[in-house]
Design a protein around this motif. Structure first.
Motif: not given
Length: 191
Positions: A46-72
């Motif tokens: 994954s090219l997005n793993a670190q971005i996602i992890l940083d958001d999770m640790k901070a309690g931030r909402i994940a980037k919409p483009e990442i989440t929507v791609q995974l849902l699609r």
């Protein structure tokens, strides 16, 4: 496209438990936005793993483009489902708008699992998970995000007449059964 029911509520309100119950008792496909993101963090390619992890640790909402791609990708892998149940998404209006732009969505509804902050804290502390977002400060951040952003999404669906609520402070089985009845009537499907 099949009907989509977004299931939202505060962290610890029982989204995963309720959606799991629904997917075992109705011909629907359940996706957890949080689970998809956590799986992506574990993906060594994954090219997005670190971005996602940083958001999770901070309690931030994940980037919409990442989440929507995974849902699609998840929905495309299950074309035979009668409906899709997506929990933990969209948590902000920007995510909802991005989702609508990327997918041909005709029938979207929302189920809100309404639960008190106190009950959510109790449940999270009792679930014995190793999630990076299950510590007190992150939980407080997530609850604040819910109040600041997610309630706007819930209120939009309410205004549009596409929102159903279930009291999630109740017993787990009662919450699941009430959600089952709501989903059946909302999207008109039977087992």
């Amino acid at each position: 496209m099949q009907p989509i029911v977004f299931v939202l509520g505060k962290p610890g309100c029982g989204k995963g438990t309720t959606c799991s119950y629904l997917s075992h008792h109705l011909p629907v496909q359940h996706f957890s936005a949080g689970d998809l993101l956590r799986q992506e963090v574990q993906n060594p390619r994954s090219l997005n793993a670190q971005i996602i992890l940083d958001d999770m640790k901070a309690g931030r909402i994940a980037k919409p483009e990442i989440t929507v791609q995974l849902l699609r990708e998840a929905m495309e892998a299950h074309p035979a489902a009668k409906a899709y149940i997506i929990d933990g998404f969209p948590r902000e209006l920007e995510q909802l708008e991005f989702f609508k732009q990327q997918l041909d969505v005709e029938r979207c509804f929302m189920l809100h699992l309404n639960c008190s902050d106190e009950e959510c804290f109790t449940r999270i502390h009792g679930r014995h998970s190793n999630r990076v977002d299950d510590n007190d400060q992150t939980i407080k951040n997530r609850l604040q995000n819910f109040a600041d952003e997610t309630l706007k999404v819930i209120n939009l669906f309410k205004h549009q007449g596409r929102l159903m609520e279930v009291n999630a402070n109740a017993d787990k089985l009662e919450v699941c059964q009430n959600a089952f009845r709501v989903i059946q009537s909302l999207v008109g499907i039977r087992k």
